[in-house]
Design an enzyme around this catalytic site. Structure first.
Site, mmCIF file in Angstrom:
data_model
loop_
_atom_site.group_PDB
_atom_site.id
_atom_site.type_symbol
_atom_site.label_atom_id
_atom_site.label_comp_id
_atom_site.label_asym_id
_atom_site.label_seq_id
_atom_site.Cartn_x
_atom_site.Cartn_y
_atom_site.Cartn_z
ATOM 1 N N TYR A 53 0.728 -0.982 0.124
ATOM 2 C CA TYR A 53 0.328 0.027 0.051
ATOM 3 C C TYR A 53 1.072 1.020 -0.058
ATOM 4 O O TYR A 53 1.923 0.973 0.383
ATOM 5 C CB TYR A 53 -1.134 -0.022 1.254
ATOM 6 C CG TYR A 53 -2.396 -0.399 0.989
ATOM 7 C CD1 TYR A 53 -2.108 -1.568 0.607
ATOM 8 C CD2 TYR A 53 -2.989 -1.799 2.265
ATOM 9 C CE1 TYR A 53 -3.321 -2.514 0.047
ATOM 10 C CE2 TYR A 53 -3.706 -1.729 2.517
ATOM 11 C CZ TYR A 53 -3.972 -2.786 1.367
ATOM 12 O OH TYR A 53 -4.834 -3.691 1.484
ATOM 13 N N GLY A 222 -18.203 2.365 -2.836
ATOM 14 C CA GLY A 222 -18.786 4.120 -2.678
ATOM 15 C C GLY A 222 -19.737 3.679 -3.866
ATOM 16 O O GLY A 222 -20.635 5.004 -3.128
ATOM 17 N N LEU A 223 -20.349 2.642 -4.289
ATOM 18 C CA LEU A 223 -21.956 2.866 -5.095
ATOM 19 C C LEU A 223 -22.609 3.165 -3.625
ATOM 20 O O LEU A 223 -24.038 2.852 -3.698
ATOM 21 C CB LEU A 223 -21.984 1.026 -5.723
ATOM 22 C CG LEU A 223 -21.630 1.265 -6.745
ATOM 23 C CD1 LEU A 223 -21.737 -0.020 -7.063
ATOM 24 C CD2 LEU A 223 -22.284 1.990 -8.412
#
Length: 329
Positions: A53, A222-223
Site C-alpha cells: 500500500y 462508493g456505490l
C-alpha cells in the site's frame, strides 16, 4: 465503540477497522496522521495495511510501495504508548522488488517481507500477519513452517488470509491443525450488498472453522454510499462508476429510498448490514479524509430490523443461500 473477538481467538478488536490503503497515495501524511488520531480517540484499535500500500499496486515497481506502513510507523513513533493500544495488521504476497523470489508465499519471501514490514512500521511485532492472496504453487507445509517460525520468534502473533476461496481456507486450516497450530484467525474478502458471492462457500467455511470475516469494500467502492444523491448534487464520477450506476440504477434508487425512509446514511446501512452477520468480526473503513472516516462511526450501533434486512435482501439478492443448496436442491 463496540468490540468483538477476532474469530475464535481471545483477541478483541473494534467492529470498524481503519483501512490505510489510501495513505501515501490519495491521502498525504498530515491527513493520514489526523485520521489515525481520530480513529484512536474513537476507540478503533485495529489498523489494517499491507506492504504494497501507498502507491500503484503493480509489479512495475513504481515508487510508492511500503509508504502506508512507513506513515503508520512514524505515527506510532510519535507516542510511546500508541503501539500497545493498536492491533496492527499488515499483509504479505505482492511483489515488492523485481527478483523472482520477491513475491508470493515462499518461506524465503515471507521471512524477508516480514522483516521489511517490521522496519517500516517501526515495531518489533505484527499482531495480525495476513496472506494477501493464496499461493497455490507453494505447499502449505512450507507456508505454515515460515509462519510458525515468526510466531516462535515473537515477530507475529496471529495469521490471517485475504481473498481465499472456501477450499483454500479448508486446506490451509486442516494443514495447520495437523501441525498443532491455531491456523487462520481471520479472512479478508470482498463482501457487500452488491457482492455476495462469498455467501456460497467462503462464509460457511469460516463459520465451520471459527475464522472471523473482515469484509473489504463494504460500501461497494462508493456505490452504497449514496452515489445517486452525490451525482445529482454535482459530484464528479469516473467512467467506471457511471457505468456501474447505469447498470444498477433501479436497485440504487430503491436502496437510497429505503435509507431515506429509515433516516440513515446509505453507507451506515451498508456497514450495519455486514455487522449483523455473526461471522463478520469487523468491517474496513478506508477513508481518504477525516470527514469520510467520521461518517462510518455510527454503523456499529445501528440496529436494522428484520423487516429492513428482508427488504435489503429483496433489493440486493444474494446467491440464494449456501452451496450446494443455492444451486443444486
Amino acid at each position: 465503540m463496540d468490540y468483538s473477538h477476532l474469530g475464535r481467538t481471545g483477541l478483541k478488536v473494534s467492529r470498524i477497522v481503519l483501512g490505510t490503503m489510501n495513505f501515501g497515495e490519495l491521502t498525504d501524511e498530515k491527513a493520514s496522521f489526523a485520521i489515525m488520531d481520530e480513529a484512536s480517540e474513537a476507540g478503533i484499535n485495529l489498523f489494517d495495511t499491507a506492504d504494497v500500500y501507498g502507491g500503484p499496486q503493480s509489479p512495475d515497481m513504481e515508487k510508492g510501495f511500503g509508504v502506508s506502513e512507513e506513515i503508520i510507523g512514524r505515527w506510532l513513533a510519535q507516542n510511546a504508548g500508541r503501539r500497545d493500544r493498536v492491533v496492527l495488521a499488515t499483509k504479505v504476497y505482492q511483489p515488492m522488488e523485481r527478483g523472482p523470489n520477491d513475491k508470493y508465499l515462499s518461506a524465503y519471501h515471507i521471512r524477508r517481507a516480514c522483516e521489511a514490514s517490521l522496519k517500516r512500521l517501526q515495531t518489533d511485532h505484527i499482531d495480525l500477519y495476513q496472506m494477501h492472496h493464496v499461493d497455490r504453487t507453494t505447499p502449505w507445509e512450507e507456508i505454515w513452517q515460515a509462519m510458525e517460525q515468526l510466531v516462535r520468534e515473537g515477530k507475529i502473533t496471529y495469521v490471517g488470509s485475504s481473498n481465499f476461496a472456501g477450499w483454500d481456507i479448508a486446506t490451509a486450516q486442516m494443514t495447520a491443525m495437523s501441525r498443532n497450530m491455531l491456523g487462520l484467525a481471520s479472512e479478508q474478502s470482498l463482501y457487500n450488498l452488491t457482492q455476495r458471492t462469498v455467501e456460497l462457500e467462503v462464509i460457511p467455511a469460516l463459520r465451520h472453522f471459527g475464522i472471523g470475516l473482515i469484509p473489504w469494500s463494504p460500501i461497494g467502492m462508493g456505490l452504497l454510499g449514496g452515489v445517486l444523491k452525490k451525482i445529482e448534487g454535482g459530484r464528479r464520477a469516473s467512467e467506471r462508476m457511471r457505468q456501474q450506476v447505469d447498470k444498477l440504477r433501479p436497485q440504487l434508487e430503491a436502496y437510497e429510498k429505503l435509507c431515506a425512509d429509515l433516516g440513515e446514511a446509505p453507507a451506515d446501512v451498508a456497514l450495519a448490514w455486514l455487522l449483523h452477520n455473526p461471522v463478520v468480526t469487523a468491517a474496513i473503513s478506508g477513508p481518504r479524509t477525516v470527514e469520510q472516516f467520521r461518517q462510518n462511526l455510527k454503523a456499529p450501533s445501528l440496529r436494522l430490523s428484520d423487516q429492513t434486512l428482508s427488504k435489503l435482501d429483496e433489493i440486493w439478492p444474494g446467491p440464494g443461500g449456501e452451496a450446494p443448496v443455492a444451486y443444486a436442491w
